[in-house]
Design a protein around this motif. Structure first.
Motif, PDB file in Angstrom:
ATOM      1  N   TRP A 125      -9.679  25.818 -28.716  1.00 14.60           N
ATOM      2  CA  TRP A 125      -9.703  25.083 -27.435  1.00 14.60           C
ATOM      3  C   TRP A 125     -10.516  23.804 -27.603  1.00 14.60           C
ATOM      4  O   TRP A 125     -11.687  23.831 -27.962  1.00 14.60           O
ATOM      5  CB  TRP A 125     -10.332  25.959 -26.342  1.00 14.60           C
ATOM      6  N   SER A 126      -9.891  22.695 -27.338  1.00 11.75           N
ATOM      7  CA  SER A 126     -10.549  21.398 -27.432  1.00 11.75           C
ATOM      8  C   SER A 126      -9.791  20.412 -26.558  1.00 11.75           C
ATOM      9  O   SER A 126      -8.757  20.754 -25.966  1.00 11.75           O
ATOM     10  CB  SER A 126     -10.579  20.908 -28.891  1.00 11.75           C
ATOM     11  N   GLY A 127     -10.329  19.238 -26.462  1.00 12.50           N
ATOM     12  CA  GLY A 127      -9.660  18.219 -25.665  1.00 12.50           C
ATOM     13  C   GLY A 127     -10.390  17.922 -24.379  1.00 12.50           C
ATOM     14  O   GLY A 127     -11.551  18.297 -24.178  1.00 12.50           O
ATOM     15  N   GLN A 128      -9.670  17.254 -23.440  1.00 11.79           N
ATOM     16  CA  GLN A 128     -10.296  16.808 -22.204  1.00 11.79           C
ATOM     17  C   GLN A 128     -10.751  17.977 -21.327  1.00 11.79           C
ATOM     18  O   GLN A 128     -11.816  17.926 -20.717  1.00 11.79           O
ATOM     19  CB  GLN A 128      -9.322  15.927 -21.416  1.00 11.79           C
ATOM     20  N   GLY A 129      -9.957  19.020 -21.291  1.00 16.79           N
ATOM     21  CA  GLY A 129     -10.333  20.185 -20.474  1.00 16.79           C
ATOM     22  C   GLY A 129     -11.607  20.836 -20.996  1.00 16.79           C
ATOM     23  O   GLY A 129     -12.496  21.208 -20.227  1.00 16.79           O
ATOM     24  N   HIS A 130     -11.692  20.966 -22.313  1.00 19.83           N
ATOM     25  CA  HIS A 130     -12.882  21.534 -22.951  1.00 19.83           C
ATOM     26  C   HIS A 130     -14.121  20.700 -22.640  1.00 19.83           C
ATOM     27  O   HIS A 130     -15.170  21.225 -22.250  1.00 19.83           O
ATOM     28  CB  HIS A 130     -12.646  21.612 -24.462  1.00 19.83           C
ATOM     29  N   ASP A 131     -13.966  19.368 -22.775  1.00 19.76           N
ATOM     30  CA  ASP A 131     -15.106  18.481 -22.538  1.00 19.76           C
ATOM     31  C   ASP A 131     -15.530  18.492 -21.075  1.00 19.76           C
ATOM     32  O   ASP A 131     -16.733  18.504 -20.761  1.00 19.76           O
ATOM     33  CB  ASP A 131     -14.759  17.054 -22.977  1.00 19.76           C
ATOM     34  N   ALA A 132     -14.543  18.494 -20.184  1.00 21.31           N
ATOM     35  CA  ALA A 132     -14.861  18.508 -18.748  1.00 21.31           C
ATOM     36  C   ALA A 132     -15.554  19.806 -18.364  1.00 21.31           C
ATOM     37  O   ALA A 132     -16.491  19.813 -17.544  1.00 21.31           O
ATOM     38  CB  ALA A 132     -13.585  18.334 -17.922  1.00 21.31           C
ATOM     39  N   TYR A 133     -15.113  20.898 -18.968  1.00 27.72           N
ATOM     40  CA  TYR A 133     -15.727  22.206 -18.700  1.00 27.72           C
ATOM     41  C   TYR A 133     -17.200  22.212 -19.091  1.00 27.72           C
ATOM     42  O   TYR A 133     -18.077  22.632 -18.316  1.00 27.72           O
ATOM     43  CB  TYR A 133     -14.952  23.275 -19.462  1.00 27.72           C
ATOM     44  N   LEU A 134     -17.495  21.701 -20.275  1.00 22.93           N
ATOM     45  CA  LEU A 134     -18.877  21.702 -20.742  1.00 22.93           C
ATOM     46  C   LEU A 134     -19.745  20.736 -19.938  1.00 22.93           C
ATOM     47  O   LEU A 134     -20.911  21.019 -19.657  1.00 22.93           O
ATOM     48  CB  LEU A 134     -18.928  21.344 -22.231  1.00 22.93           C
ATOM     49  N   ASN A 135     -19.187  19.593 -19.551  1.00 27.87           N
ATOM     50  CA  ASN A 135     -19.946  18.649 -18.725  1.00 27.87           C
ATOM     51  C   ASN A 135     -20.302  19.259 -17.379  1.00 27.87           C
ATOM     52  O   ASN A 135     -21.419  19.089 -16.872  1.00 27.87           O
ATOM     53  CB  ASN A 135     -19.149  17.361 -18.535  1.00 27.87           C
TER      54      ASN A 135
END
Length: 263
Positions: A113-123
């Motif tokens: 799992w990576s990408g914009q969804g992954h980054d938005a989730y962690l932010n």
């Protein structure tokens, strides 16, 4: 430091002391009446003793009523102490949430799992962790202020207990002086003189307590400002706490920006 057991003992001592003091005051005038009726006590001395006895009772009653008024606030430090512990529990819960949702704890290792969804989730998770930590800090400050106020209340009532004990000793001494009719006028006046000193001690302590609590009020106002400051909360608002606040969750109702619409 506030001790619930010590505080309970101090308040009990004051309550019992006021009853004893009231009972001892009731003995003053009868003692003056008895000694004034004796053949060896002159009329002038007898009248003086009776006047001193009446004034002793008047002053003592005023002091007693003042102490009883002071006792009306005796429950406040107990509730402050209880609330302080509740805030400590709240702090522990908030800090636990802050730790659980840190980026380090939520990173999914060895995952595709990576990408914009992954980054938005962690932010979003990081923002929630910061917000929970802020709530924990506010809870700790609230608890500290409440404990300080409770401790100040304990110190004040310890002083009141000491004054009540002194008043009992002095009114007993005054009654004894009246009853002996030997230097009785001088001895009986001791209570009238010391009563003013004792009341002054309580009033002074009450003033110091009021000043201290005023400082704590200012601290709590500052704390309110911290709680209302949106800078540490996601999107400038307190974190939403339950799923009911996310009720618009359907993908096809057509009234959400992200919902799917049929062409």
């Amino acid at each position: 430091m506030f001790s619930a057991a010590q505080y309970e003992a101090v308040i009990s001592e004051i309550e019992q002391g006021t009853k004893t003091f009231e009972a001892k005051l009731a003995e003053v005038i009868p003692a003056a009446d008895r000694v004034s009726s004796q053949w060896y006590v002159g009329e002038v001395l007898g009248d003086l003793l009776q006047w001193i006895a009446r004034r002793t009772v008047e002053v003592g009653t005023e002091i007693l009523n003042f102490i009883l008024d002071v006792l009306k606030g005796a429950t406040a430090p107990v509730f402050m102490f209880i609330d302080a512990y509740k805030w400590i529990d709240f702090k522990a819960t908030a800090n636990g949430v802050s730790t659980d949702v840190t980026v380090q704890n939520l990173v999914i290792n060895s995952s595709d799992w990576s990408g914009q969804g992954h980054d938005a989730y962690l932010n979003a998770a990081a923002a929630q962790s910061t917000a929970a930590g802020r709530i924990g800090s506010i809870a700790k400050t609230a608890s500290d202020n409440l404990l300080l106020c409770a401790g100040a209340g304990l110190a004040f009532y310890i002083l009141v207990a000491g004054v009540v004990a002194k008043l009992i000793v002095e009114v007993v001494a005054a009654t004894t002086a009246i009853s002996t009719a030997v230097f009785s006028a001088v001895g009986a006046m001791i209570f009238l003189e010391s009563g003013v000193v004792n009341v002054t001690a309580i009033v002074t302590a009450l003033g110091l307590l009021s000043a201290f609590l005023g400082t704590q009020v200012n601290a709590l106002v500052t704390l309110h400002g911290e709680a209302a400051d949106p800078t540490s909360f996601p999107n400038g608002a307190w974190p939403k706490s339950n799923s009911a606040q996310y009720s618009d969750g359907t993908v096809k109702d057509g009234d959400a920006d992200w919902s799917l619409k049929d062409d």
